[in-house]
Design a protein around this motif. Sequence first.
Motif, PDB file in Angstrom:
ATOM      1  N   ALA A 510       0.949  -1.144  -0.011  1.00  0.00           N
ATOM      2  CA  ALA A 510      -0.031  -0.060  -0.078  1.00  0.00           C
ATOM      3  C   ALA A 510       0.878   1.264  -0.046  1.00  0.00           C
ATOM      4  O   ALA A 510       0.727   2.087  -0.753  1.00  0.00           O
ATOM      5  CB  ALA A 510      -1.133  -0.150   1.245  1.00  0.00           C
ATOM      6  N   PHE A 543      -3.118  -0.653  -5.503  1.00  0.00           N
ATOM      7  CA  PHE A 543      -4.163  -0.430  -4.374  1.00  0.00           C
ATOM      8  C   PHE A 543      -5.614  -1.234  -4.503  1.00  0.00           C
ATOM      9  O   PHE A 543      -5.948  -1.558  -3.454  1.00  0.00           O
ATOM     10  CB  PHE A 543      -4.567   1.093  -4.577  1.00  0.00           C
ATOM     11  N   GLU A 544      -6.029  -1.372  -5.653  1.00  0.00           N
ATOM     12  CA  GLU A 544      -7.110  -2.433  -5.929  1.00  0.00           C
ATOM     13  C   GLU A 544      -6.951  -3.818  -5.453  1.00  0.00           C
ATOM     14  O   GLU A 544      -7.791  -4.507  -5.111  1.00  0.00           O
ATOM     15  CB  GLU A 544      -7.558  -2.179  -7.149  1.00  0.00           C
ATOM     16  N   LEU A 547      -5.865  -3.189  -1.168  1.00  0.00           N
ATOM     17  CA  LEU A 547      -6.525  -2.286  -0.274  1.00  0.00           C
ATOM     18  C   LEU A 547      -7.997  -2.012  -1.023  1.00  0.00           C
ATOM     19  O   LEU A 547      -8.303  -0.767  -1.204  1.00  0.00           O
ATOM     20  CB  LEU A 547      -6.140  -1.085   0.241  1.00  0.00           C
ATOM     21  N   THR A 549     -11.776  -0.898  -2.268  1.00  0.00           N
ATOM     22  CA  THR A 549     -12.671  -0.063  -1.642  1.00  0.00           C
ATOM     23  C   THR A 549     -14.038  -0.592  -1.741  1.00  0.00           C
ATOM     24  O   THR A 549     -14.323  -1.248  -2.482  1.00  0.00           O
ATOM     25  CB  THR A 549     -12.586   1.333  -2.084  1.00  0.00           C
ATOM     26  N   GLU A 553     -16.322   0.074   3.605  1.00  0.00           N
ATOM     27  CA  GLU A 553     -14.820   0.586   3.863  1.00  0.00           C
ATOM     28  C   GLU A 553     -14.243   1.210   2.736  1.00  0.00           C
ATOM     29  O   GLU A 553     -13.162   0.761   2.047  1.00  0.00           O
ATOM     30  CB  GLU A 553     -14.029  -0.669   4.201  1.00  0.00           C
ATOM     31  N   ASN A 555     -11.739   3.476   0.625  1.00  0.00           N
ATOM     32  CA  ASN A 555     -10.405   3.700   0.603  1.00  0.00           C
ATOM     33  C   ASN A 555      -9.946   4.872   0.155  1.00  0.00           C
ATOM     34  O   ASN A 555      -9.827   5.392  -0.991  1.00  0.00           O
ATOM     35  CB  ASN A 555      -9.667   2.428  -0.075  1.00  0.00           C
ATOM     36  N   SER A 557      -7.017   6.384  -0.112  1.00  0.00           N
ATOM     37  CA  SER A 557      -5.595   6.291  -0.603  1.00  0.00           C
ATOM     38  C   SER A 557      -6.025   5.855  -2.085  1.00  0.00           C
ATOM     39  O   SER A 557      -5.380   6.499  -3.216  1.00  0.00           O
ATOM     40  CB  SER A 557      -4.871   5.291  -0.340  1.00  0.00           C
TER      41      SER A 557
END
Length: 778
Positions: A510, A543-544, A547, A549, A553, A555, A557
Amino acid sequence: MKRIAFYSYKGGTGRTLALANVAAFCAIAGKKVVVIDMDLEAPGALYKFGVDPAATTCSGLVGWLLDTALGDEEPDSLDGYLLEPDLAPNVGIVDQGGSLWLMPAGDLSSPNYFGQLQRLNFDARVDDGSAVDLMGRLLDRIEQDLEPDLVFIDARTGITNSNSLVLSELADEVYALYLDLPEQRDGTRMVFRSLAPLAREGRPTLNVVLSRVPLDGEHRGAGWTSTERDEARAREAERFLLAPANPAEFSIDAVRMFQLHHRPALIEDEHLVLMRLAEPGVAESALAWDYMGIARAILDDENAIIRATAGMGQARMPAATRALLSGDTGPVAGPGSRGASITPANTRLNEPLHVRVDRQRLLADSDPAEQPRLSRLLTELSLTQSQVGEHRAAVDSAIEAVERYEQFADSDPKRYLPELADAYATAADSLAAVGDHPAALKMSERAVGLHAELADHLPDAYLPILAKAFNNYAIDLAHAGRHMEALRPAESAVRIRERLAQDYPDLYLAGLATSLSNLSNRLRAVGREEEALHLAARAVDTFERVLPTTPDEPNPSLALALTNYSVQLFRAGHDTEALDVTRRSIDVFDQLTKRYPTIFLPELSAALNNLAHILLQTGAVDEALAPARRSLEIRTQLVQENEMANLPGLALTLNTYATALDRLGHVSDARAAAQRSVAIREELASANPAANLPALASSLDTYARVLTRSGDPESALPVARRAADISRQLTRANRTLHGHDFAHRLTTLADLLESRGNTEDADRVRAERQELLTPEED
């Protein structure tokens, strides 16, 4: 002083909750108990004792270890590293002189906790042997200051260096929890076999706790007794664990077996049973009796149980509660005791941080030894003030902390340089939040220098922190208009995080995505569009994966990375995809602002402005006005709360809004918006030309176009000339960076000159534009 470690090979066993309940029962029985949370990467003991991490800034284990390891000597006392939770309010427990002190992993409410953990690098200290010494000194201090009967240690899940230390060096007794699954059975036996030679010599004694066992027994009186199935399960687990090993020296000679029956309401709510004894059915539950059974085995002192329950006949304690605490499984009737909780809450630890700072300031005035603690509290106060939007106060706290740490570091650099580096970084963040980017840059530069020095000596501890410092330094350089210089620290951040992510992907991917997105912005700013697009796409993809989204939740970032990616896509001519990505980022920021009404408003405003700009450039003028207006409304609100930080964003939004109004024929409103954008950017450019002259040229160009459409080309002409003059000056310094915008300004100027009948000057300007667009020869 007996030391008991609770361990699990895998997560999800209820280990920390079991430890908390067992430790609390031991304290109720009159024992002096200390609990140490050594699950540093996933700490949870605070929650199990009902302590809100946001309500305390207790430094805990990480704080004590860092202060001891980096100082010339260990702290004078344990004050500030321990807290005293309220075990059983309003339950009616007889005070037998017991107590329970909790040393949490650290200050979990602090954004600095992860950085402190990286700096400590406990596993590396286990490898070099210093962790054994540190933990030995801590346990000696606990024994000296608190004289506890029992010390409970919550060990980390899995097989780690720190667990090797806890299980083989520190613990007198080990309680290993596992679910009845092949992987967990095998892992637990493997760990216990490694401990078998030590256990054969006397310590640690080995205990197994089968967790989340199905309920299939019967009640006997107010208590719980196991069924034949329970006993068969225990025999099978014992047979498996005691099977001969090869080589034979690792065979386990003996284990004690315990079971924790499944009670979802008590496990999932994650509260101490003692805090819920008054609720129907809790005192009679199998799980409560299982906890008490482990506590009685650890106490190995029946007289302690007798003393704890001796006065119960004189007060109104429910029969089931008295039976549970006394261990009497027969029918019970009659009242229990009046009760007071055995340990009142430590109210000082729950005071607001600014009150603690004021108190510490008084102590520091009379005792120089208290000065460093005041500096630490000031740094924490600055972070807290920033989180709640008190940005000016955050700057004051951060700068005071810096000034104090600079004095300490002069006299004792080994001890205070790490904290000074953190203070510089905190000050840089707080200064950037109020828009004082020149001052932020100075602090950021100092933070990078110190973190680089620290990383040279202890790379494992400081490289992750250095990567973050490089990332922020690049951003601060960009705010100063020093785009070429910003490339180097941005690239350094990516290199470090790529290396870290190869070894520890769960921890650092991340962060790598954040650095990739930042480097993408820096590359775009110097005209390296193709590379910027590639890195922006890679950041979003990373990111995907790590983390993702969701509506529950969102995200932030990822949302920021999407906003950046949409800009890169649009500049590369992928208009449709750019619009889709921008709308995705706005959806995420909308979700975030519903949960956090103020924190993400600047980012939401920027994403809306980006959407409006793309719509304008693709001809969807009618659609562009709504996001432009909403962006302006948000930014206007933000300027009222924090003017200096939000004026650049307001000028940008006004520029886009003016363009939308102009294209729709709202000439008067467009002129007012464009004029205001120019005025703001004039003010910003006078204070910081390098950072704001390009934006001023853009606003002047827009204003010139609006003036022309409003029928005032005479006023427009000097405005367009000035926009072109600024762009010409910038292009001479960096053609790659500013040449495209200069060509745009020249087009505006040439069209104006042509409309005024000045064909000769118009042709000269167009010739200059053509020369600009002609590729330079190598």
